[in-house]
Design an enzyme around this catalytic site. Structure first.
Site, short mmCIF file in Angstrom:
data_model
loop_
_atom_site.label_atom_id
_atom_site.label_comp_id
_atom_site.label_asym_id
_atom_site.label_seq_id
_atom_site.Cartn_x
_atom_site.Cartn_y
_atom_site.Cartn_z
N GLU A 96 0.82 -1.21 0.00
CA GLU A 96 0.00 0.00 0.00
C GLU A 96 0.86 1.27 0.00
OE1 GLU A 96 -4.07 1.47 2.13
OE2 GLU A 96 -2.54 0.62 3.45
N GLN A 123 -8.03 -6.26 6.64
CA GLN A 123 -9.11 -5.31 6.90
C GLN A 123 -10.33 -6.03 7.47
OE1 GLN A 123 -10.22 -2.71 3.73
NE2 GLN A 123 -8.32 -1.56 3.80
N LYS A 165 -8.11 -14.39 18.90
CA LYS A 165 -7.75 -15.81 18.78
C LYS A 165 -6.30 -15.97 19.17
CE LYS A 165 -7.11 -19.68 15.57
NZ LYS A 165 -7.17 -20.15 14.17
#
Length: 452
Positions: free
Chosen positions: A226, A348, A414
């Site tokens: 990005e 995302q 998690k």
């Protein structure tokens, strides 16, 4: 192998010798490729042709024209493992045919002994099966000594047995550091700070030796799909110097600020952080580049920003985006296991993560809101979700924010080998930096790795 030379090592480990190929031309070509890989020579059509010419095997290999035809005959290397299986299976079947013919000849001899023939056949079949089937299972008792050794070394404070510290004490306490072979997902909605936190962690790991937290320099690889390299470096300098990125951009800095910027640049110059800002990477390119980073720089951590910008390869054109993301997620987990290093992958969250409403607990994003694929949460060893009130940075007094920061929750949703829960961090937006909620606990203070 010509299309992606990094795959030659894989082929060598499975096929063992060039005799795995049936065609004589392919035997000459694969033999030359294996030898070039052993000698760490650059591989392409020209260098391969030159190597075959030197060994007087270019004509037998089909010549330069045939080498070019070979390159263009395979549309993708995405199914390379499947191609290897096909070649290996065919090679084993040919060996079985040869052994069967030899066994038949032995049986027809006048002095043939059933016991001797069976014994010879048994040895041959075992030899062939050993080459075909990898040793995939181990006895528990064989691993207990190694496991106990690890436990004792941890008790003695052996840093080599611990995960790499993230630089955030509460986070290290929660997840046990960044452990080898683990895929760690850092997820958030846009503009919450996942790139900032990932680069803060990368810098903390790379600076551990400089700060006296590690016995050696730790190399870190960063794939930024990005942001370009220059933007990332400016962020890292501003974060290390604790100078506003906005002030640096507007040249609104004092002499003392310049001194701090120069000091930060000198500190970062001693790190082993390697950045690849290639855009539009697919999973095979990522895997090849990761292998090269490991071979060339011996990186012990890879950070990828971010998953949804990666592309799959070799999928049916009717495949869904969820299937593509599942392929990408599986490949990243494969990189972590193959290179035996932790891999942090940014991802995302979908829009539902901002539509919780109601109570504070209801507003927190959930594991199920990872964008585009449930495979991410299945493949990941650790999933961390960065969360805060997006409007707080706009609505609150800016002077207060600059002095105190913005409290941000890092939700460990998690943790395959540990506990889940919430870690509180302070976001300092002017420095593009996260610090521990307790400033004394931050990496820059008196934090010692022996405590971790």
């Amino acid at each position: 192998m010509l299309n992606d030379p990094s795959l030659i090592v894989n082929a060598m480990s499975i096929l063992k010798t060039r005799e795995a190929f049936f065609s004589a031309a392919h035997q000459y070509i694969s033999g030359a490729l294996f030898e070039m890989a052993k000698n760490e020579e650059a591989v392409d059509v020209l260098t391969l042709a030159n190597a075959l010419k030197k060994s007087s095997e270019l004509v037998q290999a089909g010549g330069e024209v045939y080498l070019l035809e070979l390159m263009n005959s395979v549309p993708s290397t995405a199914n390379f493992d499947k191609y290897l299986d096909i070649v290996q299976d065919a090679s084993v079947l040919r060996r079985l045919i040869r052994r069967s013919s030899e066994t038949l000849e032995l049986c027809l001899q006048d002095d043939a002994s059933a016991g001797a023939v069976l014994d010879q056949l048994h040895k041959e079949v075992i030899d062939i099966s050993d080459n075909l089937f990898k040793e995939e299972s181990v006895a528990l008792k064989d691993e207990l000594d190694a496991a106990m050794g690890t436990i004792f070394r941890l008790a003695e404070g052996d840093k080599g047995e611990k995960g790499f510290s993230t630089g955030y004490r509460d986070l290290d306490d929660k997840i046990g550091g960044l452990k080898r072979s683990e895929m760690i997902v850092l997820a958030a909605r846009p503009s919450i700070g996942k790139t900032t936190l990932a680069m803060n962690i990368a810098a903390n790991v790379a600076l551990a030796n400089t700060r006296g937290q590690s016995d050696k320099n730790i190399a870190v690889g960063v794939f930024s799909l990005e942001m370009n390299t220059q933007s990332l470096v400016l962020r890292m300098v501003a974060s290390e110097a604790e100078i506003s990125l906005k002030d640096i951009g507007n040249m609104n800095v004092t002499t003392n600020d310049f001194a701090n910027i120069q000091k930060a640049a000198n500190i970062l110059a001693d790190t082993e952080i390697h950045i690849d800002d290639s855009a539009q990477l697919d999973v095979m390119e990522l895997r090849a580049k990761s292998r090269r980073m490991k071979e060339k720089f011996d990186v012990d951590l890879i950070v990828i920003d971010y998953l949804q910008l990666l592309r799959g390869r070799g999928l049916n054109r009717n495949a869904s985006r969820e299937q593509e993301v599942a392929q990408i997620s599986g490949a990243i987990k494969g990189i972590a296991k193959e290179l035996n290093i932790p891999v942090i992958i940014l991802a995302q969250m979908n829009r539902q993560a901002e539509q919780g409403g109601g109570s504070k607990e209801a507003a927190r994003p959930k594991l199920s809101q990872l964008r585009e694929s449930g495979s991410i949460e299945q493949d990941a060893d650790i999933v961390m979700i960065l969360h805060r009130d997006r409007g707080q940075q706009i609505e609150e007094d800016q002077a207060k924010i600059e002095a105190e920061g913005i409290m941000t929750e890092l939700i460990v949703a998690k943790n395959r080998n540990g506990e889940t829960g919430i870690v509180e961090l302070n976001f300092m937006p002017q420095y593009t930096k996260f610090i521990d909620n307790d400033p004394v606990a931050s990496f820059g203070g008196d934090y010692n790795n022996d405590q971790f």
